[in-house]
Design a protein around this motif. Structure first.
Motif, PDB file in Angstrom:
ATOM      1  N   GLY A 162       1.003  -1.159  -0.108  1.00 10.83           N
ATOM      2  CA  GLY A 162       0.031   0.153   0.091  1.00 10.83           C
ATOM      3  C   GLY A 162       0.818   1.394   0.039  1.00 10.83           C
ATOM      4  O   GLY A 162       1.928   1.124   0.026  1.00 10.83           O
ATOM      5  N   PRO A 163       0.180   2.256   0.048  1.00  7.82           N
ATOM      6  CA  PRO A 163       0.854   3.548  -0.296  1.00  7.82           C
ATOM      7  C   PRO A 163       1.643   4.409   1.200  1.00  7.82           C
ATOM      8  O   PRO A 163       2.147   5.027   1.071  1.00  7.82           O
ATOM      9  CB  PRO A 163      -0.117   4.597  -0.597  1.00  7.82           C
ATOM     10  CG  PRO A 163      -1.502   4.181  -0.058  1.00  7.82           C
ATOM     11  CD  PRO A 163      -1.274   2.594   0.274  1.00  7.82           C
ATOM     12  N   HIS A 164       1.075   3.506   2.371  1.00 11.06           N
ATOM     13  CA  HIS A 164       1.704   4.026   3.507  1.00 11.06           C
ATOM     14  C   HIS A 164       2.438   3.310   4.393  1.00 11.06           C
ATOM     15  O   HIS A 164       2.509   3.154   5.649  1.00 11.06           O
ATOM     16  CB  HIS A 164       0.465   4.716   4.470  1.00 11.06           C
ATOM     17  CG  HIS A 164      -0.655   5.294   3.614  1.00 11.06           C
ATOM     18  ND1 HIS A 164      -2.011   5.185   3.684  1.00 11.06           N
ATOM     19  CD2 HIS A 164      -0.285   6.493   3.000  1.00 11.06           C
ATOM     20  CE1 HIS A 164      -2.563   6.103   2.848  1.00 11.06           C
ATOM     21  NE2 HIS A 164      -1.604   6.903   2.428  1.00 11.06           N
ATOM     22  N   ALA A 165       3.656   2.638   3.669  1.00 10.64           N
ATOM     23  CA  ALA A 165       4.532   1.903   4.076  1.00 10.64           C
ATOM     24  C   ALA A 165       5.496   2.711   5.140  1.00 10.64           C
ATOM     25  O   ALA A 165       6.438   2.898   4.424  1.00 10.64           O
ATOM     26  CB  ALA A 165       5.039   0.910   3.197  1.00 10.64           C
ATOM     27  N   LEU A 166       5.148   3.028   6.253  1.00 17.30           N
ATOM     28  CA  LEU A 166       6.166   4.128   6.898  1.00 17.30           C
ATOM     29  C   LEU A 166       6.501   3.609   8.328  1.00 17.30           C
ATOM     30  O   LEU A 166       5.723   3.099   8.832  1.00 17.30           O
ATOM     31  CB  LEU A 166       5.270   5.473   7.221  1.00 17.30           C
ATOM     32  CG  LEU A 166       5.159   6.282   5.624  1.00 17.30           C
ATOM     33  CD1 LEU A 166       3.832   7.137   5.702  1.00 17.30           C
ATOM     34  CD2 LEU A 166       6.099   6.892   5.109  1.00 17.30           C
TER      35      LEU A 166
END
Length: 580
Positions: A534-538
């Motif tokens: 996904g876009p929020h692998a933080l």
């Protein structure tokens, strides 16, 4: 910039410059309205050349034309094109890993139809009887030739039709692109929230813009062909039609339009609070689902705009319940944003400040809207400036700040240059504070009973004490206009002499920042990225351990051990020429 290119990034830049131009034009018209409310009937400094007969003062007909054009320009030719035409065209293909839009030529055609509409609005100012003056809603019978004779109203009505055609075309294009052109591995659950917001808003465009187009065509037929779809009473012959039907059609489009303008901003807020809190978005699926629920309900609440039209009390109660119900998913989103921020490592960059400002003004606008969703409180407030203040907070200020959140975030990607961060922060903060001053003042004046659209409110004794409040609000409005100079200076300086932007200045993992250079070439990617997450692998522990950084690209392989990592901050996919 090629004017004939159908590449989505070239089309986006065309919409960007046009939208910013109309934003400045609509903003100047807003300042004229504010001047009239602060100094009624007094000449506007520097406007005598345009209004020689009144020595620069706004006359009642001029004032009516100014507030009509201000509303139309801001909604149809400034904010909507900036959100969809500029940001939507630029971001959607890049964020989903596509090489372009599904129908690239359709985008180019849509821009030129929009440009034709904008030219018609500007041309209407040169006509003998002036531009449109029936209000931005264009209600009949005011918009018929009986009450607004002359070519100006006709040209502007055609212009609205052009803007609608353009919105339908890019809405359809975005929907098909997101459904059919996603990169391998880009499942629905891996879409950035910005794409979710643009997708839902595009669906609403496809569903409801044709309703506006149909109503507009019928008005044009009443003006030009002598039909009587919306003509009644003494002006009608042989029974006539019903002007109230137009109001139903208009608001069946008009209320979803509120969400069309705010859904992309919601999506950006959802992404940016995650990116700049360095945490995965809390409740990602709930947030996307809440945006879907708002979209599904948006067409069922429109009639709260018609509580004072003589609607049946049974229908009134039904629409009141639905209107209050739609606030629930919005609250879910708000809670998710707050939970994402909670204990996050917040970085107050310019996009983050703009996102937080969007949250603040939209929250205030939403709370003030509750009074308009209930019949008992809407009836006394409906005709007052309270509606204007609420409307501008939710649809104007929140969308405006959402636009600038997106512009500050993607500008390095669009132009390969970095805006001055200090000027950008000052612009966002000052704009947010002054928005609250302007529209807070309108809410206060509306609560005190000032009716909207009055040329000179102080002709009524009970409103005379509001003059100092309106003058204070006008001062905030002029300061707000002046503050926009910070953005203009920043933009002009950066495009001319700005430093080259870093490959991934925000340290995020979405495809446009990790798999494409800045600015992206035609075709966007050297080879199609394969999406892995996904876009929020933080702030993932394994990413910090193996790569030495707290973000992970959506198409980036995670090395098996720290020894195989390349560079601590290097965008792995970029250095390898695409997704690894």
């Amino acid at each position: 910039m090629s004017l004939s290119s159908s590449d989505h990034k070239a089309v986006a830049r065309r919409y960007l410059w046009s939208g910013l131009g109309f934003l400045a034009f609509g903003g100047l018209l807003a300042l004229l309205i504010r001047w009239q409310w602060a100094f009624p009937g007094q000449p506007v400094p520097g406007l005598a050349w345009a209004l020689p007969e009144s020595h620069g003062a706004l006359t009642p007909p001029t004032y009516t034309a100014v507030f009509t054009t201000h509303g139309l320009v801001m909604i149809f030719f400034a904010v909507t094109p900036l959100l969809f035409g500029a940001l939507g065209h630029f971001v959607v293909p890049l964020a989903i890993g596509a090489r372009g839009l599904a129908f690239p030529r359709l985008s180019s055609v849509g821009f030129w139809v929009y440009a034709l509409g904008g030219a018609l609005v500007l041309a209407s100012f040169g006509l003998r009887l002036g531009p449109a003056s029936a209000g931005w809603t264009g209600y009949p019978p005011l918009s018929t030739s009986v009450f607004t004779p002359g070519l100006g109203q006709t040209l502007v009505t055609v212009a609205v039709l052009c803007a609608g055609v353009s919105a339908f075309l890019y809405g359809l294009n975005f929907v098909v692109t997101v459904v059919r052109c996603r990169a391998p591995g880009m499942t629905w659950g891996r879409l950035p929230l910005t794409v979710w917001g643009l997708f839902f808003a595009s669906v609403l465009n496809v569903l409801f813009v044709p309703v506006l187009a149909a109503a507009t065509v019928l008005v044009l037929m009443d003006r030009l062909l002598g039909t009587q779809f919306f003509v009644a009473g003494a002006a009608a012959v042989g029974g006539g039609g019903d002007p109230l039907v137009y109001q139903h059609l208009f608001w069946l489009f008009g209320h979803p339009e509120v969400y069309i303008l705010i859904l992309p901003a919601w999506g950006m807020v959802g992404d940016f609070v995650a990116f700049f809190s360095r945490r995965p978005a809390h409740g990602y699926r709930l947030t996307a689902g809440a945006m879907g629920a708002v979209s599904a309900l948006s067409g069922l609440v429109y009639a709260h705009h018609l509580f004072t039209s003589g609607m049946s009390p049974v229908l009134g109660r039904t629409f009141m319940v639905l209107t209050l119900l739609i606030s629930l998913p919005a609250e879910v989103m708000f809670l998710n944003w707050l939970m994402t921020l909670w204990r996050g490592s917040v970085r107050l960059t310019s996009p983050m400040l703009a996102a937080l400002a969007t949250m603040s003004v939209f929250g205030l606008g939403g709370i003030t809207g509750l009074a308009l969703g209930a019949v008992a409180t809407d009836v006394p407030l409906h005709g007052t400036l309270w509606v204007v203040g609420h409307f501008h907070l939710t649809m104007g200020a929140a969308s405006f700040l959402g636009v600038f959140a997106g512009l500050y975030f993607w500008f390095p990607k669009m132009f390969g240059r970095a805006l001055h961060e200090g000027l950008a922060k000052a612009h966002v903060l000052a704009s947010a504070v002054l928005f609250l001053g302007v529209f807070g003042g309108q809410l206060a004046a509306g609560y005190a009973g000032q009716l909207r659209r009055l040329y000179d409110p102080y002709q009524y004794t009970y409103l005379r004490h509001l003059l100092p409040l309106n003058q204070w609000t006008t001062a905030c409005a002029f300061l707000l206009g002046a503050v926009q100079g910070l953005f203009v200076v920043n933009l002009a300086w950066t495009l001319r002499r700005g430093r080259a932007a870093d490959a991934n200045p925000w340290r995020v993992g979405t495809l446009e920042w990790t798999c494409a250079p800045s600015p992206p070439p035609e075709g966007n990617f050297a080879r199609p990225p394969v999406v892995l997450r996904g876009p929020h692998a933080l702030s993932q522990p394994e990413s910090i351990e193996r790569l030495g950084r707290d973000w992970l690209g959506q198409a980036e392989d995670l090395p098996a051990s720290p020894a195989t990592a390349t560079s601590p901050e290097a965008p792995v996919a970029l250095t390898s020429g695409g997704a690894s």
